[in-house]
Design an enzyme around this catalytic site. Structure first.
Site, mmCIF file in Angstrom:
data_model
loop_
_atom_site.group_PDB
_atom_site.id
_atom_site.type_symbol
_atom_site.label_atom_id
_atom_site.label_comp_id
_atom_site.label_asym_id
_atom_site.label_seq_id
_atom_site.Cartn_x
_atom_site.Cartn_y
_atom_site.Cartn_z
ATOM 1 N N GLY A 98 0.882 -1.266 -0.007
ATOM 2 C CA GLY A 98 -0.011 -0.015 0.069
ATOM 3 C C GLY A 98 0.946 1.314 -0.057
ATOM 4 N N GLY A 100 2.451 3.360 1.687
ATOM 5 C CA GLY A 100 3.407 3.611 2.912
ATOM 6 C C GLY A 100 3.805 5.172 3.063
ATOM 7 N N ARG A 101 4.070 5.674 1.977
ATOM 8 C CA ARG A 101 4.402 7.204 2.065
ATOM 9 C C ARG A 101 3.882 8.029 1.058
ATOM 10 N NH1 ARG A 101 10.846 6.873 0.571
ATOM 11 N NH2 ARG A 101 10.822 5.239 -0.892
ATOM 12 N N LYS A 117 4.486 12.333 -1.865
ATOM 13 C CA LYS A 117 5.551 11.103 -1.494
ATOM 14 C C LYS A 117 6.310 11.602 -0.350
ATOM 15 C CE LYS A 117 8.361 7.585 -2.951
ATOM 16 N NZ LYS A 117 8.981 6.704 -4.525
ATOM 17 N N ASP A 129 8.575 5.094 8.404
ATOM 18 C CA ASP A 129 8.089 6.531 9.032
ATOM 19 C C ASP A 129 7.580 7.107 7.892
ATOM 20 O OD1 ASP A 129 10.173 6.580 6.866
ATOM 21 O OD2 ASP A 129 11.714 7.748 8.198
ATOM 22 N N GLY A 130 7.131 6.571 6.860
ATOM 23 C CA GLY A 130 6.334 7.524 5.883
ATOM 24 C C GLY A 130 6.768 8.756 5.272
ATOM 25 N N ARG A 180 4.193 14.236 -7.046
ATOM 26 C CA ARG A 180 4.126 13.738 -8.407
ATOM 27 C C ARG A 180 2.731 13.524 -8.977
ATOM 28 N NH1 ARG A 180 5.709 7.441 -6.824
ATOM 29 N NH2 ARG A 180 4.250 6.930 -5.586
ATOM 30 N N ASP A 260 4.381 -4.496 -7.543
ATOM 31 C CA ASP A 260 3.533 -3.277 -6.821
ATOM 32 C C ASP A 260 4.170 -1.974 -7.666
ATOM 33 O OD1 ASP A 260 5.826 -4.460 -5.270
ATOM 34 O OD2 ASP A 260 5.720 -2.277 -4.251
ATOM 35 N N ASN A 261 5.107 -1.978 -8.472
ATOM 36 C CA ASN A 261 5.789 -0.887 -9.068
ATOM 37 C C ASN A 261 5.629 -0.783 -10.621
ATOM 38 O OD1 ASN A 261 6.876 -0.137 -6.469
ATOM 39 N ND2 ASN A 261 9.103 -1.115 -6.802
#
Ligand code: AMP
Ligand code: MG
Length: 493
Positions: A98, A100-101, A117, A129-130, A180, A260-261
């Site tokens: 997911g 995450g950041r 991001k 830590d995001g 982005r 996921d990328n």
């Protein structure tokens, strides 16, 4: 009361917002507020991207713009969200990941989704830590715009802001936020997520969303007996094939081609340990964490196919019949080689194919690999040679003069019947003078860490129009220094 819930502080960007990914409903994302960073400063801005979004460049320059794109001020008319996805990482099912950041700020009426991001943790941060660090944020910002300048499909970047807040990686580094932009950030992993959980309703809603918005031609056709989901798989396979052809032709190594990328739109996404090849080494591994070379340069086309296979598995409950899914994937096996050959022919200035082209191409790639000749410089010098320059500049790149002379003779024969100006014109717009080499990024990053952001701006200007000559900037188009090969870039960012 949190600042973001405080509507009085919300900034009107002057953009109209439309329901985007968030129209899918709460099963697909969580509402998350950015966590502010202290005393932000500008690191880089793309005015071209601002214009495309319809943002006033003067406003983007302002303190309010700085606060908004650091996540320190809320935007009127939208609510930030983080989406849930899963994926295969390094060939292994990783389960839920997911954003995450990454936080989606919203989608404009023009159909562009804007993400921050590094603006703090989300429910998908998994103990991390995001945050994003300055070095990797500068790399993502510059490479997004560089790929766009090269004509390669990619997520874009509007800006980077920094803060002296410390972020812990191998050492402490300063925090940064990249903004982005893309029509959508949906990944293969979004589909894998709902397929793995056997949540077919959500899977179908997601596929319908993607088809309706981005692949409307997949509906109502005769292909696959009118099966829109098989048609989607085929369309994604073809876009991915064409993307990979462009990566391979320009010498771009992504470094972390986890599912996921992988963008469902066939965009380059998630810039991490990427690298543009210096010397041509087909087996080059740019990701220091990739010990086995799973994502080596010459593996990328196969990995993309492997990833599409994962997507096919995820879409299977919608497609219904395995044979249809297999047939939809087949297109990759012809579109990739055809597109790759076409892109490489462009680099040779040969608009039309002819028998023997593949051998000509394989011949030069073999010579380049034998001596690890600088990939970008070779192609640019070859363009210059065809445009009337000295062939010696090309010959000088090789120790095996007999080898390159033989190849040049064959190449001269091949293009003898085509007007030189035609060949040269195609070559000059197919062989960039400037690519974001690791050492160039590194120099800009080191200066930025000392609060000198001029290197970021200079690189951005060159990389936005990488086929142009940019007199006075030849140093940015030269050979990498010896220390370039010692730069280690890993997944940690
Ligand atoms: P990546 O390898 O950058 O594509 O990241 C893989 C997963 O890890 C994604 O779900 C990211 O959102 C998450 N991730 C990476 N770095 C961080 C971080 N510093 N904080 C939270 N999540 C992260
Ligand atoms: Mg990622």
């Amino acid at each position: 009361m949190s600042i973001l819930a405080d509507e009085a502080h919300a900034v009107d960007l002057g953009l109209r917002w439309a329901p985007g990914f968030s129209a899918l409903g709460p099963e697909f994302f969580s509402e998350v507020e950015p966590r502010p960073l202290p005393d932000p400063y500008w690191v880089g801005r793309s005015l071209a991207m601002a214009r495309e979004l319809g943002l006033d460049p003067a406003w983007l320059d302002s303190a309010e713009g700085l606060a908004v794109f650091t996540g320190n001020l809320p935007i009127a008319g939208t609510r930030p969200t983080a989406s849930v996805y899963s994926g295969h990482q390094f060939g292994v099912w990783a389960g839920q990941l997911g954003d995450g950041r990454a936080l989606s700020l919203g989608t404009t009426a023009g159909g562009l989704e804007i993400q921050l991001k590094g603006a703090g943790p989300t429910p998908y941060s998994r103990m991390a830590d995001g945050r994003a660090v300055l070095r990797s944020s500068i790399r993502e910002f510059l490479c997004s715009e560089a790929m766009h300048g090269l004509g390669i499909p990619t997520t874009r970047a509007l800006c980077v802001t920094g803060s002296d807040a410390r972020v812990r990686r191998e050492t402490f580094e300063s925090a940064a936020v990249v903004t982005r932009v893309a029509p959508s950030f949906v990944r293969f992993g979004h589909f894998e997520h709902f397929a793995a959980a056997q949540r077919d309703d959500e899977l179908r809603a997601l596929a319908d969303f993607v088809i309706d918005r981005f692949y409307p031609e997949c509906r109502g056709g005769e292909r696959f007996g009118g099966n829109a989901y098989a048609a989607l798989l085929e369309a994604v396979s073809e876009r991915t094939a064409r993307l990979l052809a462009q990566w391979q032709a320009v010498g771009f190594c992504h470094g972390v081609m986890n599912t996921d990328n992988m963008s469902i739109l066939g965009l380059t996404i998630d810039y991490g340990p990427f690298q543009f090849l210096d010397g041509f080494d087909p087996r080059h591994i740019c990701n220091h964490s990739d010990a086995s070379g799973r994502y080596a340069f010459n593996q990328q086309p196969n990995v993309a196919y492997w990833n599409l296979y994962c997507l096919a598995q995820a879409l299977l409950p919608l497609i219904g019949e395995q044979e249809l899914a297999v047939a939809a994937l087949e297109s990759y096996k012809t579109v990739f080689p055809d597109a790759f050959e076409a892109r490489m022919r462009d680099k040779l200035g040969l608009a039309e194919g002819a028998p023997g082209d593949r051998a000509l191409l394989e011949g030069v790639l073999k010579l380049l690999a034998q001596e690890k000749v600088d990939y970008t410089i070779f192609w640019r010098r070859l363009s210059d040679m065809v445009a009337g320059g000295d062939p010696q500049a090309v010959r000088d790149l090789f120790i095996d003069r007999g080898g390159i002379d033989g190849w040049l003779a064959g190449y001269a024969e091949r293009r003898a019947t085509i007007p030189v100006a035609e060949v040269a014109a195609l070559m000059v717009k197919s062989n960039p003078k400037f690519v974001l080499r690791n050492h160039l990024g590194q120099e800009a990053i080191e200066a930025a860490e000392q609060k000198d952001f001029s290197g970021v701006a200079t690189l951005l200007a060159l990389l936005e129009t990488p086929f142009e000559d940019h007199p006075g900037h030849d140093a940015f188009a030269g050979f990498p220094p010896d220390w370039a090969s010692t730069i280690e870039i890993s997944c940690s960012s």
